[in-house]
Enzyme design. Sequence first.
Site, PDB file in Angstrom:
ATOM      1  N   HIS B 164       0.930  -1.093  -0.004  1.00 61.86           N
ATOM      2  CA  HIS B 164       0.137  -0.072  -0.089  1.00 61.86           C
ATOM      3  C   HIS B 164       0.569   1.351   0.069  1.00 61.86           C
ATOM      4  O   HIS B 164       1.737   1.341   0.892  1.00 61.86           O
ATOM      5  CB  HIS B 164      -0.644  -0.127   1.258  1.00 61.86           C
ATOM      6  CG  HIS B 164      -1.766  -1.014   1.083  1.00 61.86           C
ATOM      7  ND1 HIS B 164      -3.162  -0.978   0.188  1.00 61.86           N
ATOM      8  CD2 HIS B 164      -2.039  -2.330   2.023  1.00 61.86           C
ATOM      9  CE1 HIS B 164      -3.893  -2.059   0.636  1.00 61.86           C
ATOM     10  NE2 HIS B 164      -3.373  -2.802   1.595  1.00 61.86           N
ATOM     11  N   CYS B 206      -0.647   1.840  -4.964  1.00 63.36           N
ATOM     12  CA  CYS B 206      -1.502   3.324  -5.516  1.00 63.36           C
ATOM     13  C   CYS B 206      -0.443   4.087  -5.330  1.00 63.36           C
ATOM     14  O   CYS B 206       0.581   4.168  -4.780  1.00 63.36           O
ATOM     15  CB  CYS B 206      -2.502   3.588  -4.407  1.00 63.36           C
ATOM     16  SG  CYS B 206      -3.483   2.229  -4.095  1.00 63.36           S
TER      17      CYS B 206
END
Lengths: 435, 392
Positions: B164, B206
């Site tokens: 992440h 991301c």
Amino acid sequence: MAAPLVLVVLVAVTIRAALYRSSLAAFISERVEVSSPLNAWKRVVEGLALLDLGVSPYSGAVFHETPLIIYLFHFLVEYAELVFMITDVLTAVALYLAIQDFNKVVFKKQKLLIELDKYAPDVAELIRTPMEMHYIPLKVALFYLLNPYTVMSCVAKSTCAINNAVIAFFILATIKGSAFLSAVFLALATFQSLYPLTLFAPALLYLLQRQFIPIKLKSKSFWLYTTQYAALYLCSLVVIVCLSFFLLNSWDFIPSVYGFILSVPDLTPNIGLFWYFFAEMFEHFSLFFVCVFQINVFFYTIPLAIKLKEHPVFFMFVQIAIISIFKSYPTVGDVALYMAFLPVWNHLYRFLRNIFILSCVLIVCSVLFPVLWHLWIYAGSANSNFYYAITLTFNIGQILLVSDYFYAFLRREYYLTHGLHLTRQDGTEAMLVLK
Amino acid sequence: MAVPVPAVCWVRAAAALLLGCCGAALASGVQDQAEQFFRSGHTNNWAVLVCTSRFWFNYRHVANTLSVYRSVKRLGIPDSHIVLMLADDMACNPRNPKPATVFSHKNMELNVYGDDVEVDYRSYEVTVENFLRVLTGRIPPSTPRSKRLLSDDRSNILIYMTGHGGNGFLKFQDSEEITNVELADAFEQMWQKRRYNELLFIIDTCQGASMYERFYSPNIMALASSQVGEDSLSHQPDLGIGVHLMDRYTFYVLEFLEEIHPASQTNMNDLFQVCPKSLCVSTPGHRTDLFQRDPQNVLITDFFGSVRKVEITTETISLDSDSAGFESKLPKDDLATEPLKYAEQLPVAQIIHQKPKQKDWHPPGGFILGLWALIIMVFFKTYGIKHMKHIF
């Protein structure tokens, strides 16, 4: 009655010898319910080994036995099993003789009270006969020797057996009426573990009763005898402590033994109430709570003395039970000692109210102790709360036992003097309640 | 007769010259080919594959990393040259309905865990500090070999990271982060210590492009699964396992890599096209400005495989003579070389000689005397002398 006693002794010795030879011995000696930091055999061996290396055994936090134990086992460490078996046998024999004498005293007193018409007319079924009391000493010895708790304690070679032996001799000396011996053995018992100090009161009461000295605060002979006894006790205690000094030429043993018992630094789980509390307590409060917990042991002496001044041996029983429940590092050996007295109060059977639930609680808790220990420590699926819950339940069971006997005893005494069929003022049947 | 002879000589000379020229040209062609051997400049390949996420629902990050691991191993990089860091154990997670497997495609088509996976940094060992230490080589001496990145200045390193991330950072273990500045500095340290020849950095998180924005060291090529401000999305969930199995970008990269074999000539430009927006939803990005070579000339196997360049030729090729051979001067042994006898090295005499035994402790005489005196006194007091009877 010597033959049955010898038989019982032989059976007990056989059981213990068989267990010593089996593989269970190692397992039992590891159990925390049987050996506490105060009386574990491992620690005795460790202390003696330290001594052989020239280091004081009290220098670490391992050894918490008194110097007399060091002296005793210095020569006997190879024969430890034999020593513990002999100790158990001696305890049983001492209890046997004590209860034999006690029964005679009880019977004599009962006869006296009947002749003095102190009993109500309809209490014939409560009067005790020599026939029913004939086998009580044997039962006492049996209860002590064949109690699984005692057997486990002996197999684990926990020095609790020696403590029990000293207390048994103290009881024997008291019941025989010898103030001097009683004071000496009480001093020894106090020296070994601090708590038998509370047995001073029942012993004093018994000896006063035996000397036919009335227990009145104004009476001169009362105070004279009390001071005599107290002086004997204190002098013997001082002599023993000073003698222990000369074993190692240091006062190290006092903080190691008594400081340890009173301040409870080691929080190994046991069947007592201290460890869990102090494991989760803030440092700030620990002194306060240590004081509170320790006072709890000594606190019941005076009220019980006032209530049970006519019945000092029962008082002794209750006091021993209270010690073994509330002491800082109890083990099942301590429990076994007062359980040995239960046959003496056989006649209270009809007044006991909680026999079934008590026996269930005690048996189930004894079985659950190793189970939850395994779950907590080895399987990791339980935690200390589980084990403490069983500890609490076990102690509640014990307290229930003590209070049940207390109630039954007092109720019988009341019935003896007031008659079996109690009626209230308006004639309906009344019930005695312990408040 | 002089005129025809010179003519023949001239023709012969011309032919010889021509032949020589041709030969030279031919030889230089082979020479070129030979020099192509050394064009890419690397002699060994390393891979550092990092999954930074913990917990069962981040199954896909572990599957991502294991897919790249599998491809890289299949194409020839051995386990000794792969540093695999997985922050959590999905194969043996109690929630895994198929234990000892990590699937990368729904319907459980491809088990990327296999039975020869070697995880070097597992569970809580995957920290920012350990990752940076692996890259820069600043590792405590007790670290085992399998946990080290022992690259040199001729190593091509593939660094794959997934987890992440956000704008400028990547989250490790749900408790700490590594920033793009730290990563760029780590790579600069690697460059200065000559720990890589060329470096390919792939990140699937991301806003992954933010992680390669700050690189400033030469010979780095970077790919990311999404631009700043975009999220990298996961591929399909598997209803049998209950979580998303892979991220889209890595899924398509894996599909692409499955076509590659050690001899393929596919180059980096094809890798850049791997996941168009229609499939990936996010826009993958890449950065090649720091890279010396043209991506057209960079083979996939330069980074993903450990390809030994073998070309068989029957030509004789003359290579430039190496600079003076290394004459390592071994230090002369100044110590005496006569053999030492065993007995002289050990104090045998001392060992044989027995130490005096420790004296056992005995209780002091005074104590024994006092104790027994007391016991005898008590005994006589209770049983003995008649006039003491009133106590009994």
